[in-house]
Design a protein around this motif. Structure first.
Motif, PDB file in Angstrom:
ATOM      1  N   ALA A 262      85.328 -86.871  55.410  1.00 48.35           N
ATOM      2  CA  ALA A 262      84.799 -85.746  56.188  1.00 48.35           C
ATOM      3  C   ALA A 262      84.768 -86.075  57.673  1.00 48.35           C
ATOM      4  O   ALA A 262      85.076 -85.222  58.518  1.00 48.35           O
ATOM      5  CB  ALA A 262      83.396 -85.386  55.699  1.00 48.35           C
ATOM      6  N   LEU A 263      84.416 -87.320  58.031  1.00 52.48           N
ATOM      7  CA  LEU A 263      84.409 -87.717  59.442  1.00 52.48           C
ATOM      8  C   LEU A 263      85.829 -87.699  60.017  1.00 52.48           C
ATOM      9  O   LEU A 263      86.023 -87.342  61.190  1.00 52.48           O
ATOM     10  CB  LEU A 263      83.782 -89.110  59.586  1.00 52.48           C
ATOM     11  N   VAL A 264      86.815 -88.106  59.197  1.00 53.06           N
ATOM     12  CA  VAL A 264      88.213 -88.057  59.670  1.00 53.06           C
ATOM     13  C   VAL A 264      88.635 -86.616  59.914  1.00 53.06           C
ATOM     14  O   VAL A 264      89.267 -86.292  60.936  1.00 53.06           O
ATOM     15  CB  VAL A 264      89.138 -88.741  58.642  1.00 53.06           C
ATOM     16  N   TYR A 265      88.288 -85.711  58.981  1.00 54.92           N
ATOM     17  CA  TYR A 265      88.594 -84.294  59.181  1.00 54.92           C
ATOM     18  C   TYR A 265      87.859 -83.733  60.398  1.00 54.92           C
ATOM     19  O   TYR A 265      88.391 -82.879  61.113  1.00 54.92           O
ATOM     20  CB  TYR A 265      88.209 -83.504  57.929  1.00 54.92           C
ATOM     21  N   ARG A 266      86.633 -84.191  60.629  1.00 59.41           N
ATOM     22  CA  ARG A 266      85.889 -83.718  61.797  1.00 59.41           C
ATOM     23  C   ARG A 266      86.600 -84.107  63.093  1.00 59.41           C
ATOM     24  O   ARG A 266      86.680 -83.310  64.034  1.00 59.41           O
ATOM     25  CB  ARG A 266      84.476 -84.312  61.777  1.00 59.41           C
ATOM     26  N   ASP A 267      87.125 -85.346  63.129  1.00 66.33           N
ATOM     27  CA  ASP A 267      87.859 -85.774  64.326  1.00 66.33           C
ATOM     28  C   ASP A 267      89.129 -84.950  64.538  1.00 66.33           C
ATOM     29  O   ASP A 267      89.625 -84.857  65.655  1.00 66.33           O
ATOM     30  CB  ASP A 267      88.219 -87.258  64.212  1.00 66.33           C
ATOM     31  N   GLN A 268      89.671 -84.362  63.453  1.00 72.65           N
ATOM     32  CA  GLN A 268      90.848 -83.490  63.566  1.00 72.65           C
ATOM     33  C   GLN A 268      90.466 -82.026  63.794  1.00 72.65           C
ATOM     34  O   GLN A 268      91.340 -81.170  63.782  1.00 72.65           O
ATOM     35  CB  GLN A 268      91.684 -83.594  62.285  1.00 72.65           C
ATOM     36  N   SER A 304      74.659 -80.258  59.493  1.00 70.45           N
ATOM     37  CA  SER A 304      74.135 -79.409  60.571  1.00 70.45           C
ATOM     38  C   SER A 304      74.953 -79.563  61.841  1.00 70.45           C
ATOM     39  O   SER A 304      75.175 -78.592  62.572  1.00 70.45           O
ATOM     40  CB  SER A 304      72.667 -79.770  60.845  1.00 70.45           C
ATOM     41  N   VAL A 305      75.449 -80.778  62.086  1.00 72.66           N
ATOM     42  CA  VAL A 305      76.301 -81.011  63.266  1.00 72.66           C
ATOM     43  C   VAL A 305      77.591 -80.195  63.161  1.00 72.66           C
ATOM     44  O   VAL A 305      78.005 -79.537  64.123  1.00 72.66           O
ATOM     45  CB  VAL A 305      76.621 -82.512  63.407  1.00 72.66           C
ATOM     46  N   LEU A 306      78.225 -80.215  61.987  1.00 76.70           N
ATOM     47  CA  LEU A 306      79.489 -79.480  61.818  1.00 76.70           C
ATOM     48  C   LEU A 306      79.271 -77.970  61.931  1.00 76.70           C
ATOM     49  O   LEU A 306      80.072 -77.260  62.545  1.00 76.70           O
ATOM     50  CB  LEU A 306      80.106 -79.817  60.467  1.00 76.70           C
ATOM     51  N   HIS A 307      78.176 -77.470  61.347  1.00 75.68           N
ATOM     52  CA  HIS A 307      77.880 -76.040  61.496  1.00 75.68           C
ATOM     53  C   HIS A 307      77.614 -75.701  62.967  1.00 75.68           C
ATOM     54  O   HIS A 307      77.995 -74.619  63.439  1.00 75.68           O
ATOM     55  CB  HIS A 307      76.668 -75.671  60.644  1.00 75.68           C
ATOM     56  N   GLY A 308      76.951 -76.609  63.680  1.00 76.11           N
ATOM     57  CA  GLY A 308      76.709 -76.374  65.100  1.00 76.11           C
ATOM     58  C   GLY A 308      77.988 -76.328  65.904  1.00 76.11           C
ATOM     59  O   GLY A 308      78.138 -75.523  66.822  1.00 76.11           O
TER      60      GLY A 308
END
Length: 450
Positions: A262-268, A304-308
Protein backbone atom coordinates in the motif's frame (compact mmCIF):
# COMPACT_ATOMS: atom_id res chain seq x y z
CA UNK A 1 -3.55 -58.10 -56.48
CA UNK A 2 -0.76 -55.55 -56.26
CA UNK A 3 -3.30 -52.89 -55.24
CA UNK A 4 -4.41 -54.98 -52.27
CA UNK A 5 -0.82 -55.44 -51.12
CA UNK A 6 -0.11 -51.71 -51.24
CA UNK A 7 -3.29 -51.00 -49.25
CA UNK A 8 -2.32 -53.49 -46.57
CA UNK A 9 1.20 -52.03 -46.24
CA UNK A 10 -0.04 -48.49 -45.49
CA UNK A 11 1.18 -47.31 -42.12
CA UNK A 12 -1.51 -46.18 -39.61
CA UNK A 13 -1.80 -42.50 -38.85
CA UNK A 14 0.06 -41.24 -35.79
CA UNK A 15 -2.17 -40.95 -32.73
CA UNK A 16 -1.87 -38.63 -29.78
CA UNK A 17 -1.79 -39.67 -26.13
CA UNK A 18 -5.44 -38.80 -25.59
CA UNK A 19 -6.47 -40.77 -28.68
CA UNK A 20 -4.54 -43.81 -27.50
CA UNK A 21 -6.22 -43.68 -24.08
CA UNK A 22 -9.69 -43.35 -25.65
CA UNK A 23 -9.07 -46.28 -27.98
CA UNK A 24 -7.64 -48.36 -25.11
CA UNK A 25 -10.78 -47.74 -23.04
CA UNK A 26 -12.92 -48.86 -25.99
CA UNK A 27 -10.80 -51.99 -26.39
CA UNK A 28 -11.22 -52.73 -22.68
CA UNK A 29 -14.98 -52.51 -23.02
CA UNK A 30 -14.93 -54.84 -26.06
CA UNK A 31 -12.65 -57.36 -24.31
CA UNK A 32 -14.87 -57.38 -21.23
CA UNK A 33 -17.96 -58.04 -23.40
CA UNK A 34 -16.11 -60.85 -25.24
CA UNK A 35 -14.92 -62.31 -21.94
CA UNK A 36 -18.48 -62.45 -20.63
CA UNK A 37 -19.66 -64.24 -23.78
CA UNK A 38 -16.82 -66.76 -23.56
CA UNK A 39 -17.53 -67.34 -19.90
CA UNK A 40 -21.15 -68.19 -20.75
CA UNK A 41 -20.07 -70.61 -23.51
CA UNK A 42 -17.49 -72.16 -21.25
CA UNK A 43 -20.07 -72.86 -18.55
CA UNK A 44 -22.44 -74.37 -21.12
CA UNK A 45 -19.74 -76.73 -22.49
CA UNK A 46 -18.64 -77.66 -19.00
CA UNK A 47 -22.23 -78.61 -18.08
CA UNK A 48 -22.63 -80.59 -21.35
CA UNK A 49 -19.44 -82.57 -20.61
CA UNK A 50 -20.53 -83.34 -17.09
CA UNK A 51 -23.97 -84.44 -18.35
CA UNK A 52 -22.44 -86.67 -21.04
CA UNK A 53 -20.17 -88.40 -18.54
CA UNK A 54 -23.13 -89.15 -16.28
CA UNK A 55 -25.22 -90.61 -19.13
CA UNK A 56 -22.48 -92.82 -20.65
CA UNK A 57 -19.79 -93.29 -18.04
CA UNK A 58 -16.52 -94.77 -19.33
CA UNK A 59 -17.33 -94.01 -22.97
CA UNK A 60 -15.81 -91.09 -24.87
CA UNK A 61 -17.40 -90.49 -28.20
CA UNK A 62 -16.49 -88.17 -31.02
CA UNK A 63 -18.99 -85.56 -29.81
CA UNK A 64 -17.44 -85.63 -26.39
CA UNK A 65 -13.95 -85.16 -27.84
CA UNK A 66 -15.16 -82.25 -29.97
CA UNK A 67 -16.78 -80.57 -26.94
CA UNK A 68 -13.61 -81.13 -24.91
CA UNK A 69 -11.56 -79.42 -27.61
CA UNK A 70 -13.96 -76.49 -27.75
CA UNK A 71 -13.83 -76.18 -23.98
CA UNK A 72 -10.01 -76.06 -23.95
CA UNK A 73 -9.98 -73.48 -26.75
CA UNK A 74 -12.45 -71.29 -24.80
CA UNK A 75 -10.27 -71.53 -21.66
CA UNK A 76 -7.20 -70.42 -23.64
CA UNK A 77 -9.21 -67.61 -25.19
CA UNK A 78 -10.34 -66.47 -21.72
CA UNK A 79 -6.75 -66.46 -20.48
CA UNK A 80 -5.67 -64.32 -23.46
CA UNK A 81 -8.59 -61.94 -22.88
CA UNK A 82 -7.68 -61.60 -19.16
CA UNK A 83 -4.06 -60.89 -20.14
CA UNK A 84 -5.16 -58.24 -22.64
CA UNK A 85 -7.45 -56.59 -20.07
CA UNK A 86 -4.63 -56.45 -17.53
CA UNK A 87 -2.24 -54.86 -20.02
CA UNK A 88 -4.86 -52.29 -21.12
CA UNK A 89 -5.60 -51.28 -17.54
CA UNK A 90 -1.87 -51.00 -16.88
CA UNK A 91 -1.52 -48.67 -19.90
CA UNK A 92 -4.33 -46.44 -18.58
CA UNK A 93 -2.72 -46.29 -15.11
CA UNK A 94 0.66 -45.46 -16.63
CA UNK A 95 -0.93 -42.69 -18.70
CA UNK A 96 -2.49 -41.12 -15.58
CA UNK A 97 0.86 -41.33 -13.77
CA UNK A 98 2.67 -39.72 -16.70
CA UNK A 99 0.09 -36.91 -16.71
CA UNK A 100 0.75 -36.22 -13.02
CA UNK A 101 4.49 -36.19 -13.69
CA UNK A 102 4.03 -33.69 -16.52
CA UNK A 103 1.97 -31.40 -14.29
CA UNK A 104 4.64 -31.56 -11.58
CA UNK A 105 7.28 -30.84 -14.23
CA UNK A 106 5.48 -27.67 -15.37
CA UNK A 107 5.09 -26.56 -11.74
CA UNK A 108 8.80 -27.01 -11.08
CA UNK A 109 9.63 -25.10 -14.28
CA UNK A 110 7.50 -22.17 -13.07
CA UNK A 111 9.28 -22.18 -9.71
CA UNK A 112 12.68 -22.28 -11.40
CA UNK A 113 11.66 -19.33 -13.59
CA UNK A 114 10.59 -17.30 -10.54
CA UNK A 115 13.81 -18.14 -8.68
CA UNK A 116 15.87 -17.11 -11.71
CA UNK A 117 14.01 -13.81 -11.84
CA UNK A 118 14.63 -13.17 -8.13
CA UNK A 119 18.26 -14.14 -8.64
CA UNK A 120 18.57 -11.54 -11.42
CA UNK A 121 17.04 -8.90 -9.14
CA UNK A 122 19.49 -9.80 -6.37
CA UNK A 123 22.41 -9.72 -8.78
CA UNK A 124 21.30 -6.29 -9.96
CA UNK A 125 21.06 -5.07 -6.39
CA UNK A 126 24.49 -6.51 -5.57
CA UNK A 127 26.02 -4.81 -8.62
CA UNK A 128 24.49 -1.46 -7.62
CA UNK A 129 25.73 -1.87 -4.05
CA UNK A 130 29.23 -2.69 -5.23
CA UNK A 131 29.17 0.35 -7.51
CA UNK A 132 28.08 2.61 -4.64
CA UNK A 133 30.75 1.08 -2.40
CA UNK A 134 33.43 1.77 -5.02
CA UNK A 135 32.20 5.35 -5.39
CA UNK A 136 32.28 5.81 -1.60
CA UNK A 137 35.82 4.44 -1.42
CA UNK A 138 36.92 6.87 -4.13
CA UNK A 139 35.30 9.74 -2.22
CA UNK A 140 37.04 8.67 1.00
CA UNK A 141 40.40 8.57 -0.78
CA UNK A 142 39.77 12.02 -2.28
CA UNK A 143 38.80 13.44 1.11
CA UNK A 144 41.94 11.95 2.67
CA UNK A 145 44.04 13.70 0.05
CA UNK A 146 42.24 17.00 0.66
CA UNK A 147 42.72 16.60 4.41
CA UNK A 148 46.46 16.07 3.98
CA UNK A 149 46.62 19.12 1.71
CA UNK A 150 44.76 21.29 4.23
CA UNK A 151 47.01 20.10 7.07
CA UNK A 152 50.06 20.98 4.99
CA UNK A 153 48.66 24.44 4.19
CA UNK A 154 47.89 25.00 7.86
CA UNK A 155 51.47 24.16 8.79
CA UNK A 156 52.78 26.57 6.13
CA UNK A 157 50.65 29.40 7.53
CA UNK A 158 52.56 29.24 10.81
CA UNK A 159 55.63 30.59 9.06
CA UNK A 160 53.85 33.52 7.39
CA UNK A 161 53.96 37.04 8.97
CA UNK A 162 51.03 37.87 11.20
CA UNK A 163 50.04 40.85 9.07
CA UNK A 164 49.60 38.73 5.99
CA UNK A 165 47.32 36.20 7.64
CA UNK A 166 43.72 36.72 6.73
CA UNK A 167 41.27 36.48 9.56
CA UNK A 168 38.06 34.99 8.36
CA UNK A 169 35.07 35.95 10.41
CA UNK A 170 32.34 33.35 10.60
CA UNK A 171 29.23 34.48 8.83
CA UNK A 172 26.10 34.55 10.95
CA UNK A 173 23.70 31.69 10.40
CA UNK A 174 20.66 32.77 8.48
CA UNK A 175 17.53 30.93 9.46
CA UNK A 176 13.97 31.85 8.87
CA UNK A 177 10.65 30.63 10.14
CA UNK A 178 10.29 28.63 6.94
CA UNK A 179 13.44 26.66 7.87
CA UNK A 180 11.89 25.86 11.23
CA UNK A 181 8.88 24.24 9.58
CA UNK A 182 10.03 22.08 6.60
CA UNK A 183 7.43 20.62 4.30
CA UNK A 184 6.66 16.92 4.01
CA UNK A 185 8.52 16.72 0.69
CA UNK A 186 11.67 18.23 2.24
CA UNK A 187 11.58 15.80 5.14
CA UNK A 188 11.17 12.89 2.74
CA UNK A 189 14.06 14.20 0.63
CA UNK A 190 16.46 14.41 3.58
CA UNK A 191 15.46 11.03 4.99
CA UNK A 192 18.17 8.42 4.56
CA UNK A 193 17.43 4.86 3.37
CA UNK A 194 18.03 3.57 6.88
CA UNK A 195 15.52 6.08 8.26
CA UNK A 196 13.08 5.08 5.53
CA UNK A 197 13.20 1.46 6.61
CA UNK A 198 12.72 2.38 10.23
CA UNK A 199 9.90 4.68 9.23
CA UNK A 200 8.19 1.85 7.42
CA UNK A 201 8.69 -0.41 10.44
CA UNK A 202 7.06 2.25 12.57
CA UNK A 203 4.10 2.23 10.21
CA UNK A 204 3.57 -1.40 11.06
CA UNK A 205 2.78 -0.40 14.64
CA UNK A 206 5.80 -2.10 16.20
CA UNK A 207 5.17 -5.47 14.52
CA UNK A 208 8.56 -7.07 13.87
CA UNK A 209 9.04 -8.24 10.30
CA UNK A 210 10.06 -11.93 10.27
CA UNK A 211 13.54 -12.83 9.04
CA UNK A 212 12.10 -14.76 6.09
CA UNK A 213 10.33 -11.60 4.92
CA UNK A 214 12.95 -9.00 5.85
CA UNK A 215 15.13 -9.42 2.73
CA UNK A 216 12.18 -8.99 0.37
CA UNK A 217 10.94 -6.06 2.48
CA UNK A 218 14.31 -4.28 2.22
CA UNK A 219 14.45 -4.93 -1.54
CA UNK A 220 10.97 -3.46 -2.04
CA UNK A 221 11.82 -0.35 0.01
CA UNK A 222 15.12 0.08 -1.86
CA UNK A 223 13.52 -0.21 -5.32
CA UNK A 224 10.64 2.07 -4.33
CA UNK A 225 13.04 4.74 -3.02
CA UNK A 226 14.82 4.60 -6.41
CA UNK A 227 11.51 4.96 -8.27
CA UNK A 228 11.81 1.47 -9.78
CA UNK A 229 8.20 0.52 -9.20
CA UNK A 230 8.15 -1.91 -12.14
CA UNK A 231 10.45 -4.12 -10.04
CA UNK A 232 9.15 -3.32 -6.54
CA UNK A 233 5.47 -4.06 -7.22
CA UNK A 234 5.89 -7.58 -8.79
CA UNK A 235 8.41 -8.52 -6.11
CA UNK A 236 6.02 -7.43 -3.37
CA UNK A 237 3.08 -9.25 -4.98
CA UNK A 238 5.13 -12.45 -5.29
CA UNK A 239 6.10 -12.26 -1.61
CA UNK A 240 2.45 -11.68 -0.69
CA UNK A 241 1.37 -14.71 -2.74
CA UNK A 242 4.00 -16.94 -1.08
CA UNK A 243 2.93 -15.75 2.38
CA UNK A 244 -0.73 -16.49 1.68
CA UNK A 245 0.15 -20.00 0.47
CA UNK A 246 2.34 -20.80 3.49
CA UNK A 247 0.51 -19.01 6.33
CA UNK A 248 -2.98 -18.30 5.01
CA UNK A 249 -4.59 -14.97 4.22
CA UNK A 250 -5.55 -14.06 7.81
CA UNK A 251 -2.02 -13.83 9.20
CA UNK A 252 -0.17 -10.78 10.67
CA UNK A 253 2.69 -11.26 8.17
CA UNK A 254 0.20 -10.93 5.31
CA UNK A 255 -1.12 -7.69 6.86
CA UNK A 256 2.46 -6.40 7.10
CA UNK A 257 3.11 -7.10 3.40
CA UNK A 258 -0.23 -5.51 2.46
CA UNK A 259 0.87 -2.35 4.30
CA UNK A 260 4.20 -2.32 2.44
CA UNK A 261 2.50 -2.74 -0.94
CA UNK A 262 0.00 0.00 0.00
CA UNK A 263 2.88 2.40 0.76
CA UNK A 264 4.41 1.62 -2.66
CA UNK A 265 1.06 2.34 -4.34
CA UNK A 266 0.77 5.55 -2.31
CA UNK A 267 4.15 6.72 -3.64
CA UNK A 268 2.76 6.10 -7.16
CA UNK A 269 -0.36 8.16 -6.31
CA UNK A 270 -2.51 5.04 -6.70
CA UNK A 271 -4.61 5.92 -3.69
CA UNK A 272 -7.61 3.71 -4.51
CA UNK A 273 -5.50 0.54 -4.72
CA UNK A 274 -3.62 1.52 -1.56
CA UNK A 275 -6.89 2.09 0.35
CA UNK A 276 -8.22 -1.33 -0.67
CA UNK A 277 -5.04 -3.00 0.57
CA UNK A 278 -5.08 -1.09 3.86
CA UNK A 279 -8.73 -2.01 4.47
CA UNK A 280 -7.79 -5.67 4.02
CA UNK A 281 -4.78 -5.27 6.34
CA UNK A 282 -6.97 -3.52 8.93
CA UNK A 283 -9.46 -6.40 8.95
CA UNK A 284 -6.65 -8.97 9.37
CA UNK A 285 -4.99 -7.04 12.21
CA UNK A 286 -8.27 -6.53 14.04
CA UNK A 287 -8.96 -10.29 13.87
CA UNK A 288 -5.46 -11.46 14.82
CA UNK A 289 -4.17 -8.70 17.15
CA UNK A 290 -7.31 -7.15 18.58
CA UNK A 291 -9.14 -3.91 17.87
CA UNK A 292 -7.04 -1.90 20.37
CA UNK A 293 -3.56 -2.90 19.15
CA UNK A 294 -1.09 -0.11 18.17
CA UNK A 295 -0.69 -1.75 14.75
CA UNK A 296 -4.42 -1.22 14.17
CA UNK A 297 -3.99 2.45 15.09
CA UNK A 298 -1.10 2.79 12.62
CA UNK A 299 -3.20 1.26 9.82
CA UNK A 300 -6.14 3.53 10.68
CA UNK A 301 -3.82 6.54 10.56
CA UNK A 302 -2.48 5.49 7.15
CA UNK A 303 -6.04 5.11 5.86
CA UNK A 304 -6.98 8.59 7.11
CA UNK A 305 -3.88 10.01 5.42
CA UNK A 306 -4.82 8.47 2.06
CA UNK A 307 -8.42 9.69 2.32
CA UNK A 308 -7.06 13.14 3.17
CA UNK A 309 -4.83 13.13 0.10
CA UNK A 310 -7.90 12.38 -2.01
CA UNK A 311 -9.81 15.27 -0.39
CA UNK A 312 -12.23 12.96 1.43
CA UNK A 313 -11.89 14.64 4.80
CA UNK A 314 -15.25 13.44 6.15
CA UNK A 315 -14.22 9.82 5.59
CA UNK A 316 -10.74 10.43 7.02
CA UNK A 317 -11.89 12.15 10.24
CA UNK A 318 -13.59 9.14 11.97
CA UNK A 319 -10.61 6.92 11.12
CA UNK A 320 -8.22 9.44 12.63
CA UNK A 321 -10.42 9.77 15.74
CA UNK A 322 -10.48 6.02 16.23
CA UNK A 323 -6.67 5.88 15.91
CA UNK A 324 -6.50 8.64 18.55
CA UNK A 325 -8.73 6.65 20.92
CA UNK A 326 -6.53 3.55 20.58
CA UNK A 327 -3.33 5.53 21.22
CA UNK A 328 -4.88 7.23 24.26
CA UNK A 329 -5.97 3.87 25.64
CA UNK A 330 -2.67 2.06 24.99
CA UNK A 331 -0.07 4.83 25.44
CA UNK A 332 -1.82 7.21 27.82
CA UNK A 333 -3.44 10.62 27.43
CA UNK A 334 -0.14 12.59 27.55
CA UNK A 335 2.05 10.57 25.18
CA UNK A 336 3.87 12.39 22.31
CA UNK A 337 2.31 10.00 19.77
CA UNK A 338 -1.11 11.12 21.00
CA UNK A 339 -0.03 14.71 20.27
CA UNK A 340 1.00 13.70 16.73
CA UNK A 341 -2.39 12.11 16.18
CA UNK A 342 -4.05 15.28 17.50
CA UNK A 343 -2.08 17.33 14.94
CA UNK A 344 -3.31 15.05 12.14
CA UNK A 345 -6.89 15.33 13.37
CA UNK A 346 -6.61 19.12 13.63
CA UNK A 347 -5.39 19.38 10.05
CA UNK A 348 -8.35 17.29 8.83
CA UNK A 349 -10.79 19.54 10.72
CA UNK A 350 -9.04 22.64 9.38
CA UNK A 351 -9.63 21.50 5.81
CA UNK A 352 -13.33 21.25 6.70
CA UNK A 353 -13.47 24.70 8.31
CA UNK A 354 -14.04 23.38 11.88
CA UNK A 355 -11.78 25.96 13.52
CA UNK A 356 -13.17 25.52 17.05
CA UNK A 357 -12.18 21.85 17.01
CA UNK A 358 -8.87 22.73 15.34
CA UNK A 359 -8.06 25.15 18.15
CA UNK A 360 -8.94 22.55 20.80
CA UNK A 361 -6.78 19.82 19.22
CA UNK A 362 -3.75 22.08 18.68
CA UNK A 363 -3.93 23.45 22.22
CA UNK A 364 -4.05 19.97 23.69
CA UNK A 365 -1.16 18.77 21.48
CA UNK A 366 0.85 21.81 22.55
CA UNK A 367 0.31 21.03 26.25
CA UNK A 368 1.43 17.42 25.71
CA UNK A 369 4.60 18.41 23.84
CA UNK A 370 5.55 21.06 26.40
CA UNK A 371 5.04 18.70 29.35
CA UNK A 372 6.79 15.64 27.85
CA UNK A 373 9.46 17.02 25.48
CA UNK A 374 10.10 20.48 26.95
CA UNK A 375 9.36 23.99 25.65
CA UNK A 376 12.46 24.04 23.41
CA UNK A 377 11.49 20.97 21.34
CA UNK A 378 10.91 21.57 17.62
CA UNK A 379 7.49 19.93 17.82
CA UNK A 380 6.44 22.65 20.27
CA UNK A 381 7.46 25.37 17.80
CA UNK A 382 5.65 23.64 14.92
CA UNK A 383 2.46 23.20 16.93
CA UNK A 384 2.60 26.84 18.04
CA UNK A 385 2.93 27.90 14.41
CA UNK A 386 -0.10 25.76 13.43
CA UNK A 387 -2.13 27.14 16.34
CA UNK A 388 -1.18 30.72 15.47
CA UNK A 389 -2.34 30.13 11.88
CA UNK A 390 -5.66 28.88 13.26
CA UNK A 391 -5.98 32.02 15.43
CA UNK A 392 -5.39 34.21 12.36
CA UNK A 393 -8.16 32.47 10.41
CA UNK A 394 -10.51 33.07 13.35
CA UNK A 395 -9.53 36.73 13.68
CA UNK A 396 -7.81 36.24 17.05
CA UNK A 397 -4.84 38.40 16.10
CA UNK A 398 -3.58 39.12 19.62
CA UNK A 399 -3.27 35.42 20.51
CA UNK A 400 -1.57 34.73 17.16
CA UNK A 401 0.89 37.59 17.78
CA UNK A 402 1.80 36.21 21.20
CA UNK A 403 2.53 32.76 19.77
CA UNK A 404 4.66 34.15 16.94
CA UNK A 405 6.67 36.17 19.50
CA UNK A 406 7.25 33.00 21.52
CA UNK A 407 8.45 31.21 18.39
CA UNK A 408 10.87 34.02 17.52
CA UNK A 409 12.18 34.14 21.10
CA UNK A 410 12.81 30.39 21.06
CA UNK A 411 14.52 30.69 17.69
CA UNK A 412 16.83 33.41 18.98
CA UNK A 413 17.77 31.22 21.92
CA UNK A 414 18.63 28.43 19.52
CA UNK A 415 20.99 30.72 17.60
CA UNK A 416 22.75 31.65 20.85
CA UNK A 417 22.73 28.09 22.23
CA UNK A 418 26.04 26.79 23.71
CA UNK A 419 27.90 23.78 22.41
CA UNK A 420 25.97 21.49 24.76
CA UNK A 421 22.92 21.84 22.54
CA UNK A 422 22.43 20.95 18.92
CA UNK A 423 21.18 23.20 16.14
CA UNK A 424 17.54 22.36 16.79
CA UNK A 425 17.81 23.65 20.37
CA UNK A 426 17.44 20.20 21.94
CA UNK A 427 20.01 19.23 24.54
CA UNK A 428 22.00 16.03 24.21
CA UNK A 429 20.37 14.70 27.39
CA UNK A 430 16.92 15.18 25.88
CA UNK A 431 18.01 13.36 22.74
CA UNK A 432 19.18 10.38 24.80
CA UNK A 433 15.93 10.34 26.73
CA UNK A 434 13.98 10.49 23.47
CA UNK A 435 15.94 7.54 22.05
CA UNK A 436 15.39 5.50 25.21
CA UNK A 437 11.65 6.19 25.02
CA UNK A 438 11.63 5.11 21.37
CA UNK A 439 13.36 1.84 22.28
CA UNK A 440 10.72 1.15 24.92
CA UNK A 441 7.84 1.91 22.59
CA UNK A 442 8.62 0.57 19.07
CA UNK A 443 5.82 2.53 17.49
CA UNK A 444 7.48 5.84 18.42
CA UNK A 445 8.86 7.50 15.33
CA UNK A 446 7.69 9.51 12.40
CA UNK A 447 4.04 9.09 11.52
CA UNK A 448 2.29 9.92 8.29
CA UNK A 449 0.71 13.32 8.06
CA UNK A 450 -2.63 14.19 6.51
Amino acid sequence: MSTKVEGSEKQPEKMGTDDIIVNTRQVVKGLEALRNENMVLSHMLEEALLYGQKEEPGKIGKDMELQEEKYQLLRKSLESIDLGLGEAKMMIALSSHIGLLEAEKHKLKAQVKRLCQENLWLRDELANTQQRLQHSEEMVAQLEEEKKHLEFMNQMKQYEPMGEQEKEEPQPQKDSLIDLFPTEEEEHKHRSPQMSSSFTAAQQGGYEIPARLRTLHNLVIQYASQGRYEVAVPLCKQALEDLEKSSGHNHPDVATMLNILALVYRDQNKYKEAIDLLNDALQIREQTMGVDHPAVAATLNNLSVLHGKRGRYKEAEPLCKRALEIREKVLGMDHPDVAKQLNNLALLCQNQGKFDEVEHYYERALRIYESTLGPEDTNVAKTKNNLASCYLKQGKYQKAEELYKDILATHEQELLAPEGKNQSGTSNTQIKNEKSQQSKCPERGQQNRC
